[in-house]
Design a protein around this motif. Sequence first.
Motif, mmCIF file in Angstrom:
data_model
loop_
_atom_site.group_PDB
_atom_site.id
_atom_site.type_symbol
_atom_site.label_atom_id
_atom_site.label_comp_id
_atom_site.label_asym_id
_atom_site.label_seq_id
_atom_site.Cartn_x
_atom_site.Cartn_y
_atom_site.Cartn_z
ATOM 1 N N ALA A 42 72.011 19.166 6.448
ATOM 2 C CA ALA A 42 70.758 19.254 7.194
ATOM 3 C C ALA A 42 69.688 18.369 6.555
ATOM 4 O O ALA A 42 68.954 17.665 7.263
ATOM 5 N N LEU A 45 70.597 14.744 7.434
ATOM 6 C CA LEU A 45 70.304 14.449 8.836
ATOM 7 C C LEU A 45 68.801 14.393 9.086
ATOM 8 O O LEU A 45 68.319 13.521 9.808
ATOM 9 N N TRP A 46 68.049 15.312 8.494
ATOM 10 C CA TRP A 46 66.597 15.329 8.662
ATOM 11 C C TRP A 46 66.002 14.002 8.205
ATOM 12 O O TRP A 46 65.166 13.415 8.888
ATOM 13 N N GLY A 64 75.362 13.819 13.760
ATOM 14 C CA GLY A 64 74.896 15.198 13.804
ATOM 15 C C GLY A 64 75.537 15.992 14.928
ATOM 16 O O GLY A 64 75.906 17.152 14.747
ATOM 17 N N LYS A 79 69.755 25.489 9.592
ATOM 18 C CA LYS A 79 69.107 24.733 8.513
ATOM 19 C C LYS A 79 68.268 23.584 9.071
ATOM 20 O O LYS A 79 67.192 23.282 8.546
ATOM 21 N N LEU A 80 68.735 22.941 10.130
ATOM 22 C CA LEU A 80 67.936 21.885 10.765
ATOM 23 C C LEU A 80 66.655 22.454 11.359
ATOM 24 O O LEU A 80 65.580 21.869 11.224
ATOM 25 N N GLN A 105 61.487 15.479 14.071
ATOM 26 C CA GLN A 105 61.499 16.631 14.977
ATOM 27 C C GLN A 105 62.126 16.260 16.322
ATOM 28 O O GLN A 105 62.953 16.998 16.864
ATOM 29 N N THR A 108 65.924 15.591 15.984
ATOM 30 C CA THR A 108 66.632 16.838 15.694
ATOM 31 C C THR A 108 66.788 17.651 16.971
ATOM 32 O O THR A 108 67.899 18.091 17.314
#
Length: 181
Positions: A42, A45-46, A64, A79-80, A105, A108
């Motif tokens: 996470a 990826l964030w 993702g 978690k994301l 944001q 995601t």
Amino acid sequence: VVDALPTERRADYLEWSLERFEESEPTPELAIEASTRAEILAALLWALFANPDKRVRWRAAHAGRQLLQGKSGTELAAKLLDLLNTREGGGFSDPSLQFYWIAGQTWTLMTLARVSAECPEVLAPHTERLAEIALGRNWPHALVRHHARCAALALAEQPGYELNRETIEELRLANQPACCW
């Protein structure tokens, strides 16, 4: 280059080359505050979703999506969603670059919206959280709320994942022009 050198000079060149390699700066340690696989993925990826290069964000979205559809997808999604309120990229981002947290944001939630349509069981436990984001006035960007809205509505249409009727109606009207209703 080595082939052009006389045989007796090749060892000198190799030694010189290795010395230069050893003088390079050590690789900095990553400052990652994560202990589980889902937290680490996470965080990665964030940071990628907020990368200044849109091509990196696209690749991260595809990766993702695949990771979310795996066996630990529900935990990774949680978690994301936890990272959506952070404004920095942690150990996976370059501190010398600006961190595009609104892009983080957006990408995601765009990825989660896609997964909600393809694998609703992964995001089913997060339906209410996605609805909160979609209906929340404190989220800074309409596109962020739009993707949360799409995900929540896709999940609400699935049998067994229903939201209450009032919330569904609010979601249908959320982020829409008022004059059209």
